[in-house]
Write a protein that holds these residues in place. Sequence first.
Motif, PDB file in Angstrom:
ATOM      1  N   VAL A  73       3.290   6.253   3.506  1.00 61.80           N
ATOM      2  CA  VAL A  73       3.215   5.341   2.361  1.00 61.80           C
ATOM      3  C   VAL A  73       3.584   3.925   2.790  1.00 61.80           C
ATOM      4  CG1 VAL A  73       4.223   4.806   0.100  1.00 61.80           C
ATOM      5  CG2 VAL A  73       3.558   7.160   0.637  1.00 61.80           C
ATOM      6  N   ALA A  74       4.613   3.797   3.617  1.00 66.23           N
ATOM      7  CA  ALA A  74       5.052   2.472   4.078  1.00 66.23           C
ATOM      8  C   ALA A  74       3.975   1.776   4.908  1.00 66.23           C
ATOM      9  CB  ALA A  74       6.346   2.596   4.884  1.00 66.23           C
ATOM     10  N   ALA A  75       3.083   2.539   5.517  1.00 69.90           N
ATOM     11  CA  ALA A  75       2.031   1.951   6.350  1.00 69.90           C
ATOM     12  C   ALA A  75       0.931   1.280   5.523  1.00 69.90           C
ATOM     13  CB  ALA A  75       1.420   3.020   7.250  1.00 69.90           C
ATOM     14  N   LEU A  76       0.907   1.531   4.229  1.00 70.22           N
ATOM     15  CA  LEU A  76      -0.109   0.913   3.373  1.00 70.22           C
ATOM     16  C   LEU A  76       0.208  -0.560   3.154  1.00 70.22           C
ATOM     17  CD1 LEU A  76      -0.511   3.758   0.741  1.00 70.22           C
ATOM     18  CD2 LEU A  76      -2.041   3.229   2.655  1.00 70.22           C
ATOM     19  N   ARG A  77      -0.779  -1.390   3.302  1.00 74.22           N
ATOM     20  CA  ARG A  77      -0.613  -2.840   3.197  1.00 74.22           C
ATOM     21  C   ARG A  77      -0.056  -3.283   1.839  1.00 74.22           C
ATOM     22  NH1 ARG A  77      -5.670  -5.631   5.311  1.00 74.22           N
ATOM     23  NH2 ARG A  77      -6.369  -3.695   4.418  1.00 74.22           N
ATOM     24  N   CYS A  78      -0.370  -2.551   0.784  1.00 79.49           N
ATOM     25  CA  CYS A  78       0.050  -2.952  -0.562  1.00 79.49           C
ATOM     26  C   CYS A  78       1.521  -2.650  -0.855  1.00 79.49           C
ATOM     27  CB  CYS A  78      -0.832  -2.284  -1.610  1.00 79.49           C
ATOM     28  SG  CYS A  78      -0.796  -0.471  -1.573  1.00 79.49           S
ATOM     29  N   VAL A  79       2.179  -1.864   0.002  1.00 84.12           N
ATOM     30  CA  VAL A  79       3.554  -1.408  -0.236  1.00 84.12           C
ATOM     31  C   VAL A  79       4.546  -2.317   0.485  1.00 84.12           C
ATOM     32  CG1 VAL A  79       5.168   0.513   0.119  1.00 84.12           C
ATOM     33  CG2 VAL A  79       2.786   0.975  -0.541  1.00 84.12           C
TER      34      VAL A  79
END
Length: 161
Positions: A83-89
Amino acid sequence: MAIVTLDELLRELTLLRKRLVATKVVLANGCFDLLHVGHVRYLQAARLLGDVLVVAVNSDRSVRELKGEGRPLVPQHERAELVAALRCVDYVTVFDGTTVSDLLLLLKPDVHAKGTDYTIDSVPEREVVRSYGGTVAIVGDPKEHSTTALLNSIVNVVCGN
């Protein structure tokens, strides 16, 4: 981007709110057992509601309580990393409850974002959010994707059904 403990998250949000008077914090949450396009669309839509997106990932214990034995398939630290790897997070934290009520009261995000499998009236934490002046938002695409559906597809392929 950053996986943080609850204490670290509180410090970060306090600093952000002091530096940026207009910082709007959005909290999204979920199990994210097998990350799929529905999760990505939900989190991208949540991010559009504010300046900072915090994602609370259910602990292994709470996923088992919510989804049953055999779940989660992916351990909490790996789910948090994905989840942390997602740009929006912006921030990810792991929490141990079956609802995020305690986390909401502690962080007091401006917006609590939930997926389209909910309505405003069915969000379990809606009264908690309203109690401190926050809002609840339903975001993402229609609930056409799920980890359970993915698992069923995998079983069908493996078993030749």
